[in-house]
Motif scaffolding. Structure first.
Motif, PDB file in Angstrom:
ATOM      1  N   ALA A 110       0.853  -1.187   0.000  1.00  0.00           N
ATOM      2  CA  ALA A 110       0.000   0.000   0.000  1.00  0.00           C
ATOM      3  C   ALA A 110       0.886   1.234   0.000  1.00  0.00           C
ATOM      4  O   ALA A 110       2.048   1.186   0.417  1.00  0.00           O
ATOM      5  CB  ALA A 110      -0.914   0.014   1.224  1.00  0.00           C
ATOM      6  N   TYR A 111       0.329   2.339  -0.487  1.00  0.00           N
ATOM      7  CA  TYR A 111       1.020   3.618  -0.386  1.00  0.00           C
ATOM      8  C   TYR A 111       0.905   4.112   1.044  1.00  0.00           C
ATOM      9  O   TYR A 111      -0.189   4.151   1.617  1.00  0.00           O
ATOM     10  CB  TYR A 111       0.411   4.642  -1.333  1.00  0.00           C
ATOM     11  CG  TYR A 111       0.780   4.430  -2.777  1.00  0.00           C
ATOM     12  CD1 TYR A 111       1.978   4.929  -3.281  1.00  0.00           C
ATOM     13  CD2 TYR A 111      -0.062   3.731  -3.641  1.00  0.00           C
ATOM     14  CE1 TYR A 111       2.320   4.736  -4.612  1.00  0.00           C
ATOM     15  CE2 TYR A 111       0.277   3.532  -4.969  1.00  0.00           C
ATOM     16  CZ  TYR A 111       1.471   4.041  -5.449  1.00  0.00           C
ATOM     17  OH  TYR A 111       1.818   3.842  -6.755  1.00  0.00           O
ATOM     18  N   ALA A 112       2.020   4.486   1.623  1.00  0.00           N
ATOM     19  CA  ALA A 112       2.003   4.932   3.011  1.00  0.00           C
ATOM     20  C   ALA A 112       3.228   5.780   3.299  1.00  0.00           C
ATOM     21  O   ALA A 112       4.246   5.703   2.595  1.00  0.00           O
ATOM     22  CB  ALA A 112       1.960   3.737   3.956  1.00  0.00           C
TER      23      ALA A 112
ATOM     24  N   THR B 195      -3.298  -2.169   4.755  1.00  0.00           N
ATOM     25  CA  THR B 195      -3.307  -3.546   4.260  1.00  0.00           C
ATOM     26  C   THR B 195      -4.230  -4.433   5.086  1.00  0.00           C
ATOM     27  O   THR B 195      -4.906  -5.311   4.537  1.00  0.00           O
ATOM     28  CB  THR B 195      -1.890  -4.137   4.239  1.00  0.00           C
ATOM     29  OG1 THR B 195      -1.260  -3.942   5.521  1.00  0.00           O
ATOM     30  CG2 THR B 195      -1.038  -3.470   3.166  1.00  0.00           C
ATOM     31  N   THR B 196      -4.264  -4.242   6.396  1.00  0.00           N
ATOM     32  CA  THR B 196      -5.175  -5.055   7.208  1.00  0.00           C
ATOM     33  C   THR B 196      -6.626  -4.702   6.913  1.00  0.00           C
ATOM     34  O   THR B 196      -7.488  -5.585   6.867  1.00  0.00           O
ATOM     35  CB  THR B 196      -4.885  -4.881   8.711  1.00  0.00           C
ATOM     36  OG1 THR B 196      -4.881  -3.484   9.054  1.00  0.00           O
ATOM     37  CG2 THR B 196      -3.556  -5.498   9.089  1.00  0.00           C
ATOM     38  N   ALA B 197      -6.904  -3.423   6.680  1.00  0.00           N
ATOM     39  CA  ALA B 197      -8.268  -3.012   6.351  1.00  0.00           C
ATOM     40  C   ALA B 197      -8.704  -3.618   5.018  1.00  0.00           C
ATOM     41  O   ALA B 197      -9.842  -4.069   4.861  1.00  0.00           O
ATOM     42  CB  ALA B 197      -8.371  -1.492   6.313  1.00  0.00           C
ATOM     43  N   ALA B 198      -7.784  -3.643   4.040  1.00  0.00           N
ATOM     44  CA  ALA B 198      -8.114  -4.180   2.717  1.00  0.00           C
ATOM     45  C   ALA B 198      -8.416  -5.677   2.775  1.00  0.00           C
ATOM     46  O   ALA B 198      -9.202  -6.191   1.976  1.00  0.00           O
ATOM     47  CB  ALA B 198      -6.959  -3.923   1.747  1.00  0.00           C
ATOM     48  N   LYS B 199      -7.798  -6.376   3.720  1.00  0.00           N
ATOM     49  CA  LYS B 199      -8.011  -7.823   3.838  1.00  0.00           C
ATOM     50  C   LYS B 199      -8.978  -8.165   4.974  1.00  0.00           C
ATOM     51  O   LYS B 199      -9.125  -9.343   5.319  1.00  0.00           O
ATOM     52  CB  LYS B 199      -6.667  -8.513   4.088  1.00  0.00           C
ATOM     53  CG  LYS B 199      -5.655  -8.360   2.957  1.00  0.00           C
ATOM     54  CD  LYS B 199      -6.085  -9.105   1.715  1.00  0.00           C
ATOM     55  CE  LYS B 199      -5.071  -8.935   0.589  1.00  0.00           C
ATOM     56  NZ  LYS B 199      -3.801  -9.585   0.848  1.00  0.00           N
ATOM     57  N   ASN B 200      -9.619  -7.140   5.551  1.00  0.00           N
ATOM     58  CA  ASN B 200     -10.560  -7.347   6.661  1.00  0.00           C
ATOM     59  C   ASN B 200      -9.919  -8.110   7.821  1.00  0.00           C
ATOM     60  O   ASN B 200     -10.535  -8.977   8.444  1.00  0.00           O
ATOM     61  CB  ASN B 200     -11.810  -8.093   6.179  1.00  0.00           C
ATOM     62  CG  ASN B 200     -12.641  -7.269   5.211  1.00  0.00           C
ATOM     63  OD1 ASN B 200     -12.860  -6.078   5.432  1.00  0.00           O
ATOM     64  ND2 ASN B 200     -13.081  -7.891   4.133  1.00  0.00           N
TER      65      ASN B 200
END
Length: 715
Positions: free
Chosen positions: A349-351, A361-366
């Motif tokens: 992810a861009y960060a 990344t954790t949000a994107a993968k729930n």
């Protein structure tokens, strides 16, 4: 390793929270009025914070959408850069090619201005770009007179974007441009592209340009009148008609001028300019020209710049002013999350920092992420710290340029750089990371035995220096898996695949899972190629002269380009030839990835002359502390190197802790020079060098095949 969560810190935070909860009521003035005032202030603060979060989210989402599709215009490139991202795909080089193709000639001043702003935003020099001085093209432009107002506005914005050399007698100084702009203000306070009917877009553009000149005569009065006109022209729906672009331009101009576009003066029926712009968000990302419409490229580039401008306003900055530090850089970073028994996530992810890439990344993968006060990570994917009853919990480390960085700061304070790989893992005080994996042959052959040697790294607190020092050691007792076979490493970190593997592509995995404890090492993987029989070996004409114990290492050193043959016509390795001091210094630089390091100074040895192939090699090795002279003034570059001196140079190159306790000793310890004894024992403990029949032979001269064996063992 770096803990993301400290039980002591957490308990202290809870204690402080308890103190505030218990005594907070007596710290403030009593009375209904003060309570209402505090409530109003709190509500406003919450609303402002919520709006800021919405703006930041829209900025990042829009910038990343543009990056995904590729920046399609100079304005998009500027917007992405202002948001703190790096424009991919060599946009600056493309822009340079365009200017060269046009031979530096454009019919409108706005073209020069737009290109100038883009070049400056992307880190170029507009005064020396593609062989042209774009700034000179602006201040000496003979086509500017009689043009539309935006030509003057953007010329001024471009000249204000950096510190440029503008002659006092220039055709268009900043003062002349300001005067020309002020002269075109309409009676109602607004501005128009042409004519006397004011419009919000042009009025806002003028405010943006005048923002840097408010201290000059007449500018602030004109600017204030323009602000008042924009406020009066805002309609009951919070915008300027149906267009998102007009709202975007108003936000840019007001933010530059120092006026809050979400303030009371620009709020109509509870809708302010910023929230109005957000309502133009298009499905799938970006912005639409009208509410509910489809993605529009122009609306998106202007919307992004407007939100950039609003964030800059909150930080005291201004869009198109590149004389100040840029926004915090956001780069595309990779992250892996390793749990106590399995990998939980791999993503990117861009960060701007470690915490941000972990959150995205954790949000994107729930994947559930829990943080305590102070942004300490306490739980990921339902796995909380303290699983094994100790100080075990979530930690992190960063790989940059192939080297581990052990951060001494919180996740939110570690700034990421391009190419960083973040490893977030569950570990205990004894958990280590894999430092290096070496194969006995770069491409093992089908059905033939090969060895995988694993070293690990741990950071130990040093009370003397108040720092954490890296300690590298063999990864003993961990599992190496490939092709369905698992081998446990010995005390030297070596796993011997005695029967080899069939031809094919595999994933080699190192793990150290423990049923009742945190992992010994963090899981690590790399590709593994098993070549067909007879395809791997280089055809050395002197292969029969290579000792059996060195054959695989010679092959690996050659394949990995650590060492070359000694003849261009016939491939010879010359295994028994002595390696010189300069050659071994070059080999160490190559193995440790420091071959291209900058040379700080000349070597300073009388026998190392400029022009010799080893001149820079010796200079680099000396600057890095790897070598020293045989005397105060000489290095003896073509002299031979002994095994004990090789041990010393290796210890220096790898920055090994030679003061640690040693487990090995040799029957000829007394023959080892005092200056080399600790280094010899350290490299022997790590399995980098070994003795023969219990002896180390410290004075033995090193041959090329000996050097090859050591080279492939080095982490």
């Amino acid at each position: 390793m770096k803990k993301l969560y400290s039980a002591k810190s957490y308990l202290l935070g809870l204690a402080l929270l308890l103190v505030i909860t218990t005594f907070g009521a007596s710290l403030g003035p009593a009375g209904q009025a003060s309570a209402e005032t505090a409530g109003t202030a709190a509500t406003q603060a919450t609303a402002a914070s919520s709006l800021h979060e919405s703006v930041a989210s829209a900025v990042y989402g829009t910038a990343e959408l543009i990056l995904k599709n590729g920046a399609a215009s100079d304005w998009q490139a500027i917007g992405v850069t202002a948001a703190g991202y790096q424009v991919q795909g060599g946009y600056l080089a493309k822009l340079e090619a365009d200017v060269k193709a046009a031979k530096g000639t454009y019919s409108r001043a706005t073209d020069y201005a737009r290109i100038t702003l883009a070049v400056k935003a992307l880190g170029g020099d507009p005064e020396k770009f593609a062989g042209y001085n774009l700034i000179e093209k602006l201040y000496s432009n003979d086509k500017l007179s009689g043009q539309t107002l935006n030509q003057y506005v953007y010329t001024l914005l471009a000249l204000d974007s950096g510190s440029y050399s503008i002659p006092d007698n220039a055709k268009w100084t900043k003062a002349k441009l300001v005067a020309e702009i002020l002269a075109k203000q309409n009676k109602d306070g607004g501005f128009a592209l042409t004519g006397s009917t004011s419009d919000p877009d042009m009025t806002a553009m003028v405010l943006n340009a005048l923002a840097g000149h408010k201290a000059e005569t007449g500018v602030k009065a004109a600017g204030d009148r323009a602000v008042a006109w924009l406020a009066a022209a805002q309609d009951a729906n919070g915008g300027y008609g149906a267009s998102s672009e007009s709202v975007a331009q108003a936000i840019i101009g007001l933010s530059a001028y120092g006026v809050d576009a979400a303030g009371a003066d620009f709020t109509k029926n509870k809708v302010n300019l910023v929230s109005k712009l957000l309502s133009f968000a298009a499905t799938g990302g970006g912005f639409a020209h009208t509410v509910g419409g489809a993605y529009d490229a122009i609306a998106t580039e202007q919307g992004l710049q407007a939100l950039d401008a609003y964030l800059l306003f909150g930080a005291g900055g201004k869009l198109y002013d590149f004389s100040k530090p840029a926004a915090a850089l956001r780069t595309l970073a990779q992250v892996t999350i390793e749990g106590p028994a399995a990998t939980l996530l791999q993503g990117e992810a861009y960060a701007g920092n470690v915490l941000e890439v972990l959150e995205k990344t954790t949000a994107a993968k729930n994947l559930k992420l829990v943080k305590a006060t102070g942004n300490y990570v306490t739980e990921i994917g339902g796995i909380a710290g303290g699983q094994f009853g100790g100080w075990d919990g979530w930690m992190y480390i960063v790989s940059r340029g192939g080297q581990w960085i052990y951060p001494s700061v919180a996740m939110s304070d570690f700034t990421l750089e391009k190419g960083d790989r973040v490893l977030v893992y569950y570990g205990g005080d004894a958990t280590q990371v894999v430092d290096a994996v070496k194969l006995s042959a770069a491409k093992p052959v089908s059905g033939k035995a090969f060895t995988v040697t694993v070293t690990q790294k741990q950071w130990i607190w040093n009370n003397a220096t108040f720092t954490s020092d890296p300690v590298t050691s063999p990864a003993a007792g961990v599992q190496v898996t490939a092709g369905g076979k698992t081998v446990t490493t010995d005390v030297y970190g070596a796993a011997n695949f005695a029967s080899g593997l069939p031809t094919g592509q595999y994933t080699l995995t190192v793990s150290g899972y423990s049923k009742d404890n945190a992992p010994k090492v963090v899981r690590y993987t790399q590709p593994l190629t098993i070549a067909a029989s007879g395809t791997a070996a280089a055809a050395f004409a002197d292969a029969k002269q290579i000792s059996a114990w060195a054959a695989d290492s010679v092959q690996a050193a050659y394949e990995q380009k650590l060492m070359e043959g000694v003849s261009g016509k016939t491939l010879l390795f010359a295994p028994k030839q002595n390696i010189t001091r300069a050659q071994f210094a070059a080999l160490l630089l190559r193995v440790t990835g420091q071959e291209s390091a900058a040379v700080a100074a000349a070597p300073g040895f009388s026998d190392v002359k400029a022009g010799a192939w080893y001149y820079e090699t010796v200079a680099q090795a000396k600057a890095l502390g790897i070598i020293s002279g045989v005397t105060a003034t000489t290095f003896n570059p073509n002299g031979v190197i002994t095994r004990e001196d090789m041990a010393v140079m290796i210890a220096r190159a790898l920055k090994l802790n030679t003061a640690a306790g040693h487990t090995l000793s040799f029957s000829d310890d007394k023959q080892i020079s005092a200056y080399a004894l600790a280094a010899v024992r350290t490299v022997a403990d790590l399995g980098i060098m070994s003795g023969s029949n219990g002896a180390f032979a410290p004075k033995q001269v090193v041959t090329r095949e000996m050097a090859a064996v050591v080279a492939v063992r080095l982490p």
